[in-house]
Design a protein around this motif. Structure first.
Motif, PDB file in Angstrom:
ATOM      1  N   ASN A  66     -10.402 -14.321  22.981  1.00  0.00           N
ATOM      2  CA  ASN A  66     -10.705 -13.019  22.403  1.00  0.00           C
ATOM      3  C   ASN A  66      -9.955 -12.885  21.090  1.00  0.00           C
ATOM      4  OD1 ASN A  66     -12.175 -11.613  24.747  1.00  0.00           O
ATOM      5  ND2 ASN A  66     -10.385 -12.502  25.700  1.00  0.00           N
ATOM      6  N   VAL A  67     -10.707 -12.756  20.000  1.00  0.00           N
ATOM      7  CA  VAL A  67     -10.114 -12.592  18.681  1.00  0.00           C
ATOM      8  C   VAL A  67     -10.496 -11.203  18.202  1.00  0.00           C
ATOM      9  CG1 VAL A  67     -10.018 -13.448  16.316  1.00  0.00           C
ATOM     10  CG2 VAL A  67     -10.251 -15.057  18.218  1.00  0.00           C
ATOM     11  N   GLN A  68      -9.497 -10.391  17.873  1.00  0.00           N
ATOM     12  CA  GLN A  68      -9.744  -9.009  17.492  1.00  0.00           C
ATOM     13  C   GLN A  68      -8.775  -8.579  16.409  1.00  0.00           C
ATOM     14  OE1 GLN A  68      -9.468  -6.563  20.974  1.00  0.00           O
ATOM     15  NE2 GLN A  68     -11.056  -7.672  22.053  1.00  0.00           N
ATOM     16  N   ALA A  69      -8.950  -7.367  15.946  1.00  0.00           N
ATOM     17  CA  ALA A  69      -8.009  -6.771  14.991  1.00  0.00           C
ATOM     18  C   ALA A  69      -7.678  -5.366  15.474  1.00  0.00           C
ATOM     19  CB  ALA A  69      -8.609  -6.715  13.593  1.00  0.00           C
ATOM     20  N   ILE A  70      -6.469  -4.934  15.197  1.00  0.00           N
ATOM     21  CA  ILE A  70      -6.060  -3.558  15.467  1.00  0.00           C
ATOM     22  C   ILE A  70      -5.765  -2.936  14.118  1.00  0.00           C
ATOM     23  CG2 ILE A  70      -4.251  -2.098  16.427  1.00  0.00           C
ATOM     24  CD1 ILE A  70      -4.208  -3.832  18.854  1.00  0.00           C
ATOM     25  N   GLU A  71      -6.480  -1.898  13.825  1.00  0.00           N
ATOM     26  CA  GLU A  71      -6.349  -1.232  12.531  1.00  0.00           C
ATOM     27  C   GLU A  71      -5.199  -0.233  12.552  1.00  0.00           C
ATOM     28  OE1 GLU A  71      -8.053  -2.344  10.009  1.00  0.00           O
ATOM     29  OE2 GLU A  71      -9.209  -3.676  11.295  1.00  0.00           O
ATOM     30  N   LEU A  72      -4.781   0.150  11.364  1.00  0.00           N
ATOM     31  CA  LEU A  72      -3.746   1.155  11.212  1.00  0.00           C
ATOM     32  C   LEU A  72      -4.219   2.460  11.855  1.00  0.00           C
ATOM     33  CD1 LEU A  72      -1.047   1.916   9.809  1.00  0.00           C
ATOM     34  CD2 LEU A  72      -2.406   2.599   7.844  1.00  0.00           C
ATOM     35  N   PRO A  73      -3.411   3.053  12.737  1.00  0.00           N
ATOM     36  CA  PRO A  73      -3.809   4.323  13.347  1.00  0.00           C
ATOM     37  C   PRO A  73      -4.071   5.380  12.274  1.00  0.00           C
ATOM     38  CG  PRO A  73      -1.896   3.412  14.470  1.00  0.00           C
ATOM     39  CD  PRO A  73      -2.123   2.584  13.238  1.00  0.00           C
ATOM     40  N   ALA A  74      -5.099   6.192  12.471  1.00  0.00           N
ATOM     41  CA  ALA A  74      -5.517   7.188  11.481  1.00  0.00           C
ATOM     42  C   ALA A  74      -4.369   8.120  11.079  1.00  0.00           C
ATOM     43  CB  ALA A  74      -6.693   7.993  12.012  1.00  0.00           C
ATOM     44  N   ARG A  75      -3.551   8.531  12.034  1.00  0.00           N
ATOM     45  CA  ARG A  75      -2.449   9.448  11.713  1.00  0.00           C
ATOM     46  C   ARG A  75      -1.463   8.817  10.747  1.00  0.00           C
ATOM     47  NH1 ARG A  75       1.745   7.668  14.689  1.00  0.00           N
ATOM     48  NH2 ARG A  75       1.278   6.618  16.643  1.00  0.00           N
ATOM     49  N   LEU A  76      -1.269   7.501  10.850  1.00  0.00           N
ATOM     50  CA  LEU A  76      -0.358   6.813   9.928  1.00  0.00           C
ATOM     51  C   LEU A  76      -1.032   6.555   8.594  1.00  0.00           C
ATOM     52  CD1 LEU A  76       1.386   4.242  12.297  1.00  0.00           C
ATOM     53  CD2 LEU A  76       2.232   6.449  11.509  1.00  0.00           C
ATOM     54  N   ALA A  77      -2.317   6.248   8.615  1.00  0.00           N
ATOM     55  CA  ALA A  77      -3.048   6.040   7.360  1.00  0.00           C
ATOM     56  C   ALA A  77      -3.051   7.306   6.529  1.00  0.00           C
ATOM     57  CB  ALA A  77      -4.466   5.559   7.650  1.00  0.00           C
ATOM     58  N   GLN A  78      -3.244   8.450   7.186  1.00  0.00           N
ATOM     59  CA  GLN A  78      -3.261   9.722   6.469  1.00  0.00           C
ATOM     60  C   GLN A  78      -1.883  10.048   5.887  1.00  0.00           C
ATOM     61  OE1 GLN A  78      -4.713  12.338   9.498  1.00  0.00           O
ATOM     62  NE2 GLN A  78      -6.843  11.735   9.179  1.00  0.00           N
ATOM     63  N   ALA A  79      -0.844   9.579   6.555  1.00  0.00           N
ATOM     64  CA  ALA A  79       0.513   9.826   6.082  1.00  0.00           C
ATOM     65  C   ALA A  79       0.933   8.800   5.022  1.00  0.00           C
ATOM     66  CB  ALA A  79       1.496   9.799   7.246  1.00  0.00           C
ATOM     67  N   GLY A  80       0.073   7.781   4.807  1.00  0.00           N
ATOM     68  CA  GLY A  80       0.365   6.762   3.816  1.00  0.00           C
ATOM     69  C   GLY A  80       1.421   5.770   4.239  1.00  0.00           C
TER      70      GLY A  80
END
Length: 136
Positions: A120-134
């Protein structure tokens, strides 16, 4: 599943699969074996690659292998408070240290194993709450 309760930061006191950073000159399999011995004092036979999860926002790739315990002799290493075996219904989902560990354990469930390939090859993206906080 063999899980370790962390005795170090980050996520002190949370549960994780035996894992850690590779040493210079070792293969991913050698690193997995070393970390399992260091964290769980467990003798295992490292099996095939199970998950490889990209975590680009922290510039890491988390690699997990299947492994077989060679005996039931295991104990907490220096970086673990506790080590124990869990059946799937007993996994402390709300107390897992990392999203990559939770995702790997979900993929190991009998239902997920039946529906997916061995790797299983996957990616975990930056959580939205952290992306919004930069922040990463």
């Amino acid at each position: 599943m063999l899980l370790c309760r962390r005795a170090i930061e980050p996520r002190y006191g949370k549960w994780t699969l035996p894992a850690g950073f590779m040493e210079v000159g070792e293969t991913t399999r050698e690193g997995a074996l070393r970390e399992t011995v260091e964290e769980a004092c467990a003798r295992v036979a490292i099996g095939p690659l199970f998950t490889m999860i990209d975590v680009p926002y922290i510039e890491q790739v988390h690699v997990f292998f299947r492994a077989d315990l060679l005996d039931l002799q295991f104990a907490p290493g220096e970086e673990s408070l506790e080590v124990r075996l869990f059946r799937e219904p007993e996994i402390p989902w709300q107390e897992l240290a990392f999203r990559t560990v939770a995702q790997t354990l979900r993929l190991f469930s009998p239902t997920a194993r039946a529906a997916s390939s061995a790797r299983n090859v996957q990616a975990i993206e930056l959580p939205a709450r952290l992306a919004q906080a930069g922040r990463p």
